[in-house]
Design a protein around this motif. Structure first.
Motif, mmCIF file in Angstrom:
data_model
loop_
_atom_site.group_PDB
_atom_site.id
_atom_site.type_symbol
_atom_site.label_atom_id
_atom_site.label_comp_id
_atom_site.label_asym_id
_atom_site.label_seq_id
_atom_site.Cartn_x
_atom_site.Cartn_y
_atom_site.Cartn_z
ATOM 1 N N VAL A 223 -4.159 1.300 7.850
ATOM 2 C CA VAL A 223 -4.376 1.034 6.422
ATOM 3 C C VAL A 223 -5.211 2.147 5.797
ATOM 4 O O VAL A 223 -5.045 2.480 4.618
ATOM 5 C CB VAL A 223 -5.026 -0.346 6.220
ATOM 6 C CG1 VAL A 223 -5.259 -0.633 4.735
ATOM 7 C CG2 VAL A 223 -4.143 -1.448 6.820
ATOM 8 N N THR B 48 0.798 -1.227 0.000
ATOM 9 C CA THR B 48 0.000 0.000 0.000
ATOM 10 C C THR B 48 0.831 1.278 0.000
ATOM 11 O O THR B 48 0.276 2.368 -0.189
ATOM 12 C CB THR B 48 -0.936 0.041 1.224
ATOM 13 O OG1 THR B 48 -0.143 0.013 2.417
ATOM 14 C CG2 THR B 48 -1.890 -1.139 1.222
ATOM 15 N N VAL C 141 -8.945 -2.397 0.400
ATOM 16 C CA VAL C 141 -8.134 -3.497 0.923
ATOM 17 C C VAL C 141 -8.890 -4.194 2.057
ATOM 18 O O VAL C 141 -9.372 -3.545 2.989
ATOM 19 C CB VAL C 141 -6.773 -2.974 1.431
ATOM 20 C CG1 VAL C 141 -5.975 -4.105 2.084
ATOM 21 C CG2 VAL C 141 -5.983 -2.342 0.292
ATOM 22 N N THR D 106 -3.842 5.021 3.608
ATOM 23 C CA THR D 106 -3.565 4.883 2.176
ATOM 24 C C THR D 106 -4.747 4.357 1.374
ATOM 25 O O THR D 106 -4.867 4.650 0.180
ATOM 26 C CB THR D 106 -2.375 3.919 1.954
ATOM 27 O OG1 THR D 106 -2.648 2.671 2.630
ATOM 28 C CG2 THR D 106 -1.082 4.507 2.486
ATOM 29 N N ASN D 107 -5.618 3.569 2.012
ATOM 30 C CA ASN D 107 -6.660 2.852 1.268
ATOM 31 C C ASN D 107 -7.967 2.783 2.053
ATOM 32 O O ASN D 107 -7.959 2.864 3.280
ATOM 33 C CB ASN D 107 -6.217 1.409 0.971
ATOM 34 C CG ASN D 107 -4.993 1.321 0.106
ATOM 35 O OD1 ASN D 107 -3.873 1.476 0.598
ATOM 36 N ND2 ASN D 107 -5.184 1.075 -1.180
ATOM 37 N N SER E 206 -4.186 3.879 -4.315
ATOM 38 C CA SER E 206 -5.095 4.550 -3.384
ATOM 39 C C SER E 206 -6.564 4.321 -3.703
ATOM 40 O O SER E 206 -7.428 4.500 -2.836
ATOM 41 C CB SER E 206 -4.797 6.055 -3.362
ATOM 42 O OG SER E 206 -4.983 6.621 -4.652
#
Length: 330
Positions: free
Chosen positions: A319, A281, A294, A322-323, A290
């Protein structure tokens, strides 16, 4: 669907495809290939305005209520016109044409339709860890999903054989490392012996999986990678045994050792799990960019419930930096 007509357009009379925007070229090329597979008719495709004797696809918003995935289809006596605000909507219109051909391979009824999804997420979870599944097969599954207008493909990338009690517990619990396990992605991490958690029988490179995510997104499929932690994690505890739950058994089965559990009561374990996700990531060219949702697994952890809650509360915001995060907390 609406029609006051009894007229029909002959399948044999439709010989061309037009599209108004370069963004539609990829899905048009796929439609031409699939249409030939379905009918034996090789359509000619070109960018341009709508024509007679053609399937005509247009990138525009015919109706704001249709949303990103909706489309209109106007079936006339000499053409079929499809319009959507998005590439995805046009692609779904193409699937409907293929489905109509399955229903009647000779003619289409004249009329108009507005089509849009009732549910935002229409998904399928594919366990590609416990059995090796090639990336090509995953692409075939995704293509079949789009034919049925499904849009969310969750790839369960890490797991192990469930019935670890078949191997041993207590002083013999390390025998459970003989059970089948696999993590299907190339890993940039290793232990002090140079061993990585990547499966040896079949794995997918970071570059190939990133390409898969982005190519599927371009044609309307959301690929959601799942790395399952802190349970179902023998692929990781095998490489970092100092981070596993030791000398415990399942609360549901007193013969099943918990060597597939990462011990999230330890700070160093939680940091290692962050490293595992960061490997995909973060950086200049992340495998999970991005726009990728996830999935962090987070299911069926039976060792220490308080530590588990702390782990979830720690990993999810990490997490999320980033995502978008998905999990199935049990």
């Amino acid at each position: 669907w609406y029609s006051e007509s009894t007229e029909k357009v002959s399948v044999a009379s439709l010989k061309k495809v037009t599209y108004t925007d370069d963004k539609l070229k990829e899905v048009v090329d796929e439609f031409v290939k699939d249409y030939e597979d379905f009918t034996g008719i090789k359509l000619t495709a070109k960018k341009g305005a709508a024509e007679a004797n053609a399937f005509n696809f247009e990138l525009k918003a015919p109706d704001a209520l249709l949303g990103e995935e909706g489309y209109t289809m106007d079936i006339q006596t000499d053409r079929i016109n499809v319009a959507s605000v998005s590439t995805t909507g046009n692609m779904y219109g193409m699937q409907t044409i293929l489905q109509m051909n399955k229903e009647n391979g000779k003619e289409f009824k004249v009329g108009q339709m507005r089509d849009y999804p009732r549910f935002e997420t229409r998904g399928f979870l594919f366990d590609v860890a416990r059995k090796a599944v090639s990336l090509d097969m995953m692409k075939e599954v995704s293509r079949t999903m789009r034919y049925y207008k499904m849009n969310d493909f969750q790839a369960h990338l890490s797991d192990n054989y469930i019935f670890l009690e078949n191997y041993g517990k207590g002083a013999q619990e390390n025998e459970a490392f003989k059970a089948y396990e696999a993590f299907r992605l190339e890993s940039g991490l290793s232990n002090d012996k140079g061993e990585t958690p990547t499966a040896k029988d079949y794995s997918i490179s970071k570059e190939d999986f990133k390409q898969f995510i982005q190519e599927e997104r371009a044609v309307g499929m959301k690929v959601v990678p799942e790395i399952d932690v802190p349970a179902h994690a023998t692929s990781f505890t095998k490489i970092w045994p100092d981070l596993m739950v030791k000398n415990k058994v399942s609360s549901l089965n007193s013969n099943r050792p918990l060597v597939d559990h990462l011990d999230v009561s330890k700070t160093e374990t939680k940091e290692k799990i962050k490293e595992i996700f960061d490997d995909y990531t973060t950086g200049e060219n992340p495998t999970f960019d991005s726009e990728t949702t996830v999935h962090i697994g987070a299911d069926e952890f039976l060792a220490d419930y308080k530590a588990y809650r702390g782990f979830v509360n720690d990993l999810v915001p990490h997490v999320k930096e980033t995502n978008t995060v998905r999990s199935e907390e049990h």
